[in-house]
Design an enzyme around this catalytic site. Structure first.
Site, PDB file in Angstrom:
ATOM      1  N   TYR A 196       0.806  -1.225   0.000  1.00 56.40           N
ATOM      2  CA  TYR A 196       0.000   0.000   0.000  1.00 56.40           C
ATOM      3  C   TYR A 196       0.841   1.279   0.000  1.00 56.40           C
ATOM      4  O   TYR A 196       0.340   2.345  -0.311  1.00 56.40           O
ATOM      5  CB  TYR A 196      -0.980   0.015   1.184  1.00 56.40           C
ATOM      6  CG  TYR A 196      -0.442  -0.581   2.450  1.00 56.40           C
ATOM      7  CD1 TYR A 196      -0.810  -1.866   2.824  1.00 56.40           C
ATOM      8  CD2 TYR A 196       0.459   0.119   3.245  1.00 56.40           C
ATOM      9  CE1 TYR A 196      -0.303  -2.437   3.988  1.00 56.40           C
ATOM     10  CE2 TYR A 196       0.967  -0.443   4.391  1.00 56.40           C
ATOM     11  CZ  TYR A 196       0.591  -1.721   4.759  1.00 56.40           C
ATOM     12  OH  TYR A 196       1.106  -2.286   5.891  1.00 56.40           O
ATOM     13  N   GLY A 200       0.947   3.650  -3.052  1.00 53.06           N
ATOM     14  CA  GLY A 200      -0.035   4.697  -3.332  1.00 53.06           C
ATOM     15  C   GLY A 200      -0.444   5.500  -2.114  1.00 53.06           C
ATOM     16  O   GLY A 200      -1.276   6.398  -2.210  1.00 53.06           O
ATOM     17  N   HIS A 201       0.116   5.191  -0.973  1.00 51.84           N
ATOM     18  CA  HIS A 201      -0.325   5.872   0.269  1.00 51.84           C
ATOM     19  C   HIS A 201       0.893   6.287   1.077  1.00 51.84           C
ATOM     20  O   HIS A 201       1.162   5.698   2.128  1.00 51.84           O
ATOM     21  CB  HIS A 201      -1.229   4.934   1.074  1.00 51.84           C
ATOM     22  CG  HIS A 201      -2.057   5.636   2.117  1.00 51.84           C
ATOM     23  ND1 HIS A 201      -1.594   5.971   3.357  1.00 51.84           N
ATOM     24  CD2 HIS A 201      -3.336   6.065   2.078  1.00 51.84           C
ATOM     25  CE1 HIS A 201      -2.561   6.561   4.058  1.00 51.84           C
ATOM     26  NE2 HIS A 201      -3.618   6.629   3.312  1.00 51.84           N
ATOM     27  N   PHE A 202       1.702   7.265   0.698  1.00 55.75           N
ATOM     28  CA  PHE A 202       1.553   7.995  -0.557  1.00 55.75           C
ATOM     29  C   PHE A 202       2.892   7.892  -1.264  1.00 55.75           C
ATOM     30  O   PHE A 202       3.923   7.700  -0.602  1.00 55.75           O
ATOM     31  CB  PHE A 202       1.192   9.458  -0.276  1.00 55.75           C
ATOM     32  CG  PHE A 202      -0.118   9.605   0.470  1.00 55.75           C
ATOM     33  CD1 PHE A 202      -1.317   9.601  -0.221  1.00 55.75           C
ATOM     34  CD2 PHE A 202      -0.148   9.707   1.850  1.00 55.75           C
ATOM     35  CE1 PHE A 202      -2.530   9.736   0.455  1.00 55.75           C
ATOM     36  CE2 PHE A 202      -1.357   9.836   2.522  1.00 55.75           C
ATOM     37  CZ  PHE A 202      -2.546   9.840   1.830  1.00 55.75           C
ATOM     38  N   VAL A 205       2.767   6.757   4.383  1.00 56.35           N
ATOM     39  CA  VAL A 205       2.077   6.807   5.679  1.00 56.35           C
ATOM     40  C   VAL A 205       1.254   5.532   5.820  1.00 56.35           C
ATOM     41  O   VAL A 205       0.532   5.151   4.896  1.00 56.35           O
ATOM     42  CB  VAL A 205       1.132   8.039   5.748  1.00 56.35           C
ATOM     43  CG1 VAL A 205       0.303   8.003   7.035  1.00 56.35           C
ATOM     44  CG2 VAL A 205       1.922   9.334   5.672  1.00 56.35           C
TER      45      VAL A 205
END
Lengths: 86, 140
Positions: free
Chosen positions: B44, B47-49, B54
């Site tokens: 993740y 894309g986060h971020f 985070v």
């Protein structure tokens, strides 16, 4: 500690329930059915039970969960456990 | 203490959704302490971020939920239910979690019955509470 009277117990329980069920306190009449009239589910009943235990420092057994049908029954149940505590 | 193999015997979640690495302490009917090591390699973070990784707050909540489910299963060993549904959650987040952090998850029983439970929970990184709140579960 404020003395618990029948009147303020009813008011306190009505407020407590209205916050969990997320409805206006005036809709919680003594006989309004939690499931049919107020849309309560079994987990909200558990939250009410736990909130009453925390607020009044009493222990209510799991078996009593099924008795939480309306405000009147909750008042009777809570009064019973408060008296037993004294 | 429970290692990952022991956790997997109880929880149905698997990679990439198993949010606990180890249980350090558990007392049936009372509390559980577990942790997750957050790695920069986790999917993740793409894309986060992209520019500033985070750990998603919803996954912190998931880690808390998984620890709570372990506690329910350990507290009621003969419980047939295998699935647990969050029915209510009140959480406050104070600080972001980033790759490299070890997130300690502490859960305390408010009330457990055979149909569900209510738990107070907190996530801690380096002795700071980064999130805390209360969760209610239904067991099916």
């Amino acid at each position: 500690m404020v003395k618990i009277t029948a009147q303020n117990l009813e008011g306190q329980l009505r407020t407590l329930i209205s916050e969990i069920v997320e409805t206006e306190p005036e809709k919680i009449t003594l006989d309004a059915k939690f499931v049919d009239d107020l849309g309560m589910d079994s987990m909200m009943a558990l939250e009410i039970l736990a909130a009453i235990e925390k607020k009044y420092k009493i222990q209510i057994p799991e078996e009593e969960l099924g008795k939480l049908k309306n405000l009147k029954e909750i008042i009777n149940l809570t009064e019973g456990y408060l008296k037993a505590r004294l | 203490m429970m290692n990952i193999e022991e956790i997997e015997k109880i929880l149905p979640q698997r990679y990439p959704f198993l949010m606990l690495d180890r249980v350090t302490d558990i007392k049936a009917g009372e509390y559980i302490r577990a942790y997750k090591n957050v790695s920069a390699n986790e999917e993740y973070f793409n894309g986060h971020f992209e520019e500033k990784p985070v750990f998603p707050g919803v996954l912190t909540a998931e880690a808390m939920a998984q620890a709570s489910c372990l506690l329910i299963k350990k507290s009621i060993p003969d419980l047939k239910a295998t699935l647990f549904y969050i029915t209510n959650m009140k959480l406050r987040f104070f600080k972001t979690i980033i790759p490299g952090d070890r997130v300690d998850i502490n859960v305390k029983v408010v009330k457990i019955v055979r149909t569900g439970g209510i738990f107070e929970t907190e996530a801690v990184v380096n002795s700071y509470i980064v999130a805390k709140g209360e969760m209610t579960f239904a067991c099916k």
